[in-house]
Write a protein that holds these residues in place. Structure first.
Motif, PDB file in Angstrom:
ATOM      1  N   ARG A 108       0.840  -1.206   0.000  1.00  0.00           N
ATOM      2  CA  ARG A 108       0.000   0.000   0.000  1.00  0.00           C
ATOM      3  C   ARG A 108       0.872   1.252   0.000  1.00  0.00           C
ATOM      4  N   ASN A 112      -8.613   5.636  -6.943  1.00  0.00           N
ATOM      5  CA  ASN A 112      -8.538   4.256  -6.418  1.00  0.00           C
ATOM      6  C   ASN A 112      -7.782   4.200  -5.092  1.00  0.00           C
ATOM      7  N   ASP A 154      -8.828   3.806  -2.194  1.00  0.00           N
ATOM      8  CA  ASP A 154      -9.301   2.772  -1.262  1.00  0.00           C
ATOM      9  C   ASP A 154      -8.415   1.522  -1.356  1.00  0.00           C
ATOM     10  N   VAL A 155      -7.898   1.255  -2.552  1.00  0.00           N
ATOM     11  CA  VAL A 155      -6.994   0.125  -2.763  1.00  0.00           C
ATOM     12  C   VAL A 155      -5.544   0.506  -2.501  1.00  0.00           C
ATOM     13  N   MET A 194      -2.323  -1.246  -8.673  1.00  0.00           N
ATOM     14  CA  MET A 194      -3.441  -1.929  -8.014  1.00  0.00           C
ATOM     15  C   MET A 194      -3.216  -3.439  -7.996  1.00  0.00           C
ATOM     16  N   ALA A 224      -0.735  -3.984  -5.370  1.00  0.00           N
ATOM     17  CA  ALA A 224      -1.384  -3.805  -4.066  1.00  0.00           C
ATOM     18  C   ALA A 224      -2.167  -5.054  -3.663  1.00  0.00           C
ATOM     19  N   ASN A 225      -2.857  -5.681  -4.630  1.00  0.00           N
ATOM     20  CA  ASN A 225      -3.645  -6.875  -4.261  1.00  0.00           C
ATOM     21  C   ASN A 225      -2.851  -8.169  -4.410  1.00  0.00           C
TER      22      ASN A 225
END
Lengths: 414, 414
Positions: free
Chosen positions: A3, A24, A26-27, A365, A368-369
């Motif tokens: 993050r 984005n 939130d991610v 992203m 991040a995931n």
């Protein structure tokens, strides 16, 4: 799982990256923007605030940094708690930023090959001169580094991988075509930093054909293409980053890059080049002042960021990939069409910046995931293209496919 | 009667002036060459020695001087005992050199209008901005000052006077046409200092028509001319010094200047101008360096002096003068044709420098023998043209006349 994003650079592409990160957050978590000029970072933050782009409340801060100073960048990464660095500063700072990531463990991304100011067009494959020399160290330290994750290089590398994986037993050629059919309304302007833009065209044009590097001159080989939406357009074989990784990863394929140019652009470029005004080597004026001509040309041209409000028309960038499947010849064109005006309305930038700035945010992203958080250095064609193209569909750069079965969204075709 | 010549400047025209003075040093006496850069003066002296151009043994010396410093120039005039100053330095130094002549009593000559570096194309008539403001002081002090005594302005002013005096009761139009049909073999080059050359074309084009100043843009009005030796050539109405004195001295005539340009020259010029690279106003690079774009263009272009060895072809410069004689319309074209290669072989310079550098030496000889030593300021059409053209015939720039009776030397026609 990572993050907090540190964006290096505050030009037209950084503006898009920052807006898309905000949309984005939130991610992605905290967003930090750092460049040599703090005011440029603050201007981007102000435009994000004005457009209300932050999805959730969160950190959005500017920082002054000399990105050529690895230690300063590393300190900024630590102080901001950033785990993802999106480097969209000048290509001259790539290696110092990458070193800071290797030192701190943050994930690294850039959108163009590293360059040294006094060298133009080094030995192919270009990535082997700076980036790939650091591949082992990234692997040892578990550092995720994604090279060239703009549109081209970047998305077009993913297009090539998708085409080869899905429709071919064997790839024979990859032709990347980049057409900007937009109009900025000026006598002449470049769509990104003129210094970097012209450097692309003053060196040798390398392509990979018949299993070897071929050298041509700029504007030596032209070809008319008939593309979706933008129609018939003349494009010229051009040296470009992605040729230098795709050729290594698909050595049996011919790999070429084609960029569209109007006659007016070519004329202006030819005059400037022949006069020596695009040189990166200093000259001395009669008064004894040492000046790099290219930097003066940059100073008189419109600031690329200023083009956005008046820019109209569309871009079409895609890959024509040819190969064999079950003994039969197949070909597919995978592409995106972007609109300058829509880009400006959404993020305050023109379409060229938009196509370059959205992909690294999609990649961030995926880091991040965890999907693309590989803990190693990779060019984009070495990563699974599907989650990337899925995400691009959703955040502003939809992919389409044109082949013998027609023209349709890519995920209806695979 | 005056003797001893001080040449200010050490460029291509100064080279010609110095050689021609050397060839006539029995009349002119000592020769001194002074410029900002002593080495350039020494190079000219060496070329005179190599070609054995000195007619008789005599003084030939170089000096370093800042020609913008009137007191320094005056001191040099006194120290060298020079009574004739031929100023072929940059037009930016004209008034400081003229002031030094007014102070010391030496005769003054230049070949182009005075200019200030930060101003382009001032109010017409141009001579009234700087030169003519000093006319009364020249007369009071008995200082001979001949303005614009190169080829154009200069010889073409004498051509106009000759045509009007000899063939007309009333003059109706004077069209000066300057065609360089030579080839220097470079992609692009200017025939004299690019900074001065381009300044001629970036301002407004003033012509005198129907008794008033008319303003046009550069390359707005073009016309094909059919001239002796060089044939059919396209020329464009251009702002030029001589229009500004001829219009005042012959206010009933239309006075226009036409300069020949090929499409390639116009294309390069147009690109540079539209990009802002011909601007005399400084711009700031991204690194904060203040630079005048025009000075950088000058730095990348070939040094005009370097063109001479490869230059081939001819120039044709002349006046088409129309008027009435005994109620009938008459017209005459008075002209010179010069050859680049011959000029180089004689004095080591190309034809453009040759045509500009020979006339002030002829004028110096006429000042030395008293013929043109008028003790006042004059433009060339205010002086008797015949002894001047006679002398030019003998020292390298023969004049011819083309009219309804054919094409022949001027002194067979008058």
């Amino acid at each position: 799982m990572k993050r907090n994003v540190l964006i290096i650079g505050a030009g037209g592409v950084a503006q898009v990256v920052a807006h898309k990160c905000a949309q984005n957050n939130d991610v992605l978590g905290d967003i930090h923007i750092a460049s040599r000029t703090l005011e440029k970072c603050d201007a981007i933050i102000q435009s994000i605030r004005e457009k209300g782009s932050m999805k959730t409340e969160g950190v959005l801060e500017s920082h002054q940094v000399n990105a050529r100073d690895s230690a300063a960048v590393a300190e900024l990464i630590r102080n901001t708690g950033s785990q993802i660095v999106i480097n969209v500063g000048s290509p001259f700072v790539n290696m110092s930023v990458l070193e800071a990531c290797i030192e701190t463990g943050a994930a690294y991304m850039d959108t163009a090959i590293h360059e040294e100011e006094d060298k133009i067009c080094e030995t192919p494959p270009w990535y082997s001169n700076y980036e790939w020399k650091r591949r082992d160290r990234c692997a040892e330290k578990g550092v995720t580094a994604i090279l060239g994750i703009g549109f081209d290089p970047g998305v077009v590398n993913a297009y090539a991988r998708l085409a080869i994986d899905n429709w071919m037993d064997q790839v024979k050629s990859i032709d990347i075509v980049d057409i900007n059919a937009g109009s900025h309304g000026h006598y002449f302007a470049t769509n990104f930093d003129p210094e970097i833009n012209f450097r692309e065209f003053t060196g040798r044009v390398y392509s990979w054909q018949n299993g070897q590097w071929q050298e041509n001159k700029m504007f030596e080989i032209g070809k008319e293409w008939d593309l979706p939406v933008v129609g018939k357009q003349k494009a010229y074989m051009t040296g470009h980053d992605e040729v230098h990784s795709l050729a290594v990863n698909y050595p049996t394929a011919d790999v070429r890059f084609w960029m569209g140019f109007g006659d007016h652009y070519i004329n202006v470029f030819t005059v400037l080049k022949n006069l020596g005004l695009l040189s990166e080597q200093p000259v001395k004026t009669a008064e004894g002042l040492e000046v790099v001509p290219l930097k003066v040309v940059k100073a008189v041209l419109p600031d690329p960021a200023s083009l956005a409000p008046r820019y109209t028309g569309k871009t079409c960038i895609g890959d024509l990939v040819k190969g064999e499947k079950d003994g039969k010849e197949v070909e597919v064109f995978i592409y995106n069409v972007a609109d300058h005006k829509e880009a400006y309305e959404e993020v305050g930038s023109q379409g060229i910046s938009y196509t370059a700035g959205v992909p690294p945010v999609a990649a961030a992203m995926l880091i991040a995931n965890g999907t693309w958080d590989t803990g190693r250095m990779a060019n984009v064609e070495e990563l699974d293209p599907k989650p990337f193209l899925d995400l691009l569909d959703r955040i502003g750069l939809p992919t389409r496919v044109r082949d013998e079965k027609g023209d349709r969204p890519w995920n209806e075709a695979v």
